[in-house]
Write an enzyme that holds these catalytic residues in place. Structure first.
Site, PDB file in Angstrom:
ATOM      1  CG  HIS A  33      -1.817  -1.372   1.296  1.00 22.54           C
ATOM      2  ND1 HIS A  33      -1.138  -2.370   1.974  1.00 22.54           N
ATOM      3  CD2 HIS A  33      -2.931  -1.514   0.676  1.00 22.54           C
ATOM      4  CE1 HIS A  33      -2.237  -3.361   1.981  1.00 22.54           C
ATOM      5  NE2 HIS A  33      -3.171  -2.874   1.072  1.00 22.54           N
ATOM      6  NE  ARG A  90      -8.173  18.804   7.897  1.00 26.13           N
ATOM      7  CZ  ARG A  90      -9.126  18.308   8.149  1.00 26.13           C
ATOM      8  NH1 ARG A  90      -9.712  17.155   9.001  1.00 26.13           N
ATOM      9  NH2 ARG A  90     -10.404  18.748   7.754  1.00 26.13           N
ATOM     10  CD  GLU A 109     -10.727   7.789  17.247  1.00 25.57           C
ATOM     11  OE1 GLU A 109     -10.907   6.594  17.726  1.00 25.57           O
ATOM     12  OE2 GLU A 109      -9.622   7.538  16.475  1.00 25.57           O
ATOM     13  CG  ASP A 122     -19.992  15.375  14.540  1.00 26.87           C
ATOM     14  OD1 ASP A 122     -20.575  16.153  13.763  1.00 26.87           O
ATOM     15  OD2 ASP A 122     -18.849  14.704  14.107  1.00 26.87           O
TER      16      ASP A 122
HETATM   17  N1  HPA Z   1     -18.216   9.852  15.700  1.00 29.26           N
HETATM   18  C1  HPA Z   1     -17.260   9.215  15.207  1.00 29.26           C
HETATM   19  N2  HPA Z   1     -16.165   9.714  14.539  1.00 29.26           N
HETATM   20  C2  HPA Z   1     -16.210  10.859  14.232  1.00 29.26           C
HETATM   21  C3  HPA Z   1     -17.201  11.617  14.705  1.00 29.26           C
HETATM   22  C4  HPA Z   1     -18.380  11.309  15.515  1.00 29.26           C
HETATM   23  O1  HPA Z   1     -19.306  11.782  15.857  1.00 29.26           O
HETATM   24  N3  HPA Z   1     -17.071  12.854  14.307  1.00 29.26           N
HETATM   25  C5  HPA Z   1     -15.927  12.949  13.766  1.00 29.26           C
HETATM   26  N4  HPA Z   1     -15.289  11.872  13.479  1.00 29.26           N
END
Ligand code: HPA
Length: 238
Positions: free
Chosen positions: A5, A25, A183, A208
């Protein structure tokens, strides 16, 4: 000496690696933070760049999303390219009421119910710590730069929790361990680092939150990501 990879020579990769999830990114970090960045991997568009930061060689290499993807890149970079330290820099969610949008979190370790460790090594580990050495450097630099860094446990999930029909039920799957972030990659990275005797850390920006429903501007997100990128670079070159 390409691997399945990664399509470059050992000498093209630095011993220290910054690992965002998103290949674009990686490109952004290379072009805006590194001196003389050189594209060293474009297999599957999983971009890797090597350059210098304040004179020290650094590679920025994308991981993709989820444990299987980061597991592959971490394994190949540590095992075949002699990488010593990988610091993931990503985004996360949170359902901790003390965490706000755009907080920067350093993971003390990741809890995970994935089958990854069982398939790879026939073991069933639920929680794996990140590396103290790199964490200490990150914490020291956060203090110097006045970054209000939160430090605590992470849930690594095999699903994007926001897509679960019942968020309450999703959270019920995990023990009461005062998790700061959720995450999808940290466990894979920490597990491979521990297996191969190397260093791994994970910095995240909260994008979030169950308890903070403000909408963020693109500029606010970018500023917060830049703060995290700089913190990771300053710490990793020490
Ligand atoms: N959950 C899981 N992974 C993520 C989230 C989330 O709310 N936001 C950004 N990566």
């Amino acid at each position: 000496m390409a691997t399945p990879h990664i399509g470059c020579e050992k000498k093209d990769i630095a011993p220290i690696v910054l690992m965002p999830g998103d290949p674009l990114r990686a490109k952004y970090i290379a072009e805006n933070f590194l001196e003389n960045p050189k594209l060293v991997n474009e297999v599957r568009n999983m971009f890797g760049y090597t350059g210098t930061y304040k004179g020290k060689r650094v590679t920025v290499f994308a991981s993709g999303m989820g444990i299987p993807s980061i597991g592959i890149y971490a394994y190949e970079l540590y095992k075949y390219y002699d990488v010593e330290t990988i610091v993931r820099i990503g985004t996360c969610g949170s359902f901790n009421k003390d965490i706000k949008l755009l907080d920067v979190i350093l993971s003390s370790g990741a809890y995970c119910k994935s089958y990854f460790d069982e398939l790879l090594d026939g073991v069933d580990i639920d929680f794996i710590q990140s590396s103290d050495t790199i964490n200490r450097k990150i914490m020291n630099h956060a203090k110097l730069k006045n970054v209000d860094l939160k430090y605590g446990k992470t849930i690594t999930s095999d699903v994007f929790d926001l897509y679960c029909d019942d968020e309450q039920k999703f959270r019920g799957n995990f023990p009461d361990m005062n998790f700061l972030s959720v995450e999808m990659e940290a466990f894979g990275l920490f597990y491979i680092a521990k297996k191969l005797g190397r260093e791994a850390g994970c910095l995240m920006t909260v994008v979030d939150s169950l308890f903070d429903k403000r909408s963020l501007t693109a500029e606010q997100r970018q500023n917060s990501l830049n703060e995290m990128i700089e913190l990771a670079l300053e710490s990793i070159i020490e």
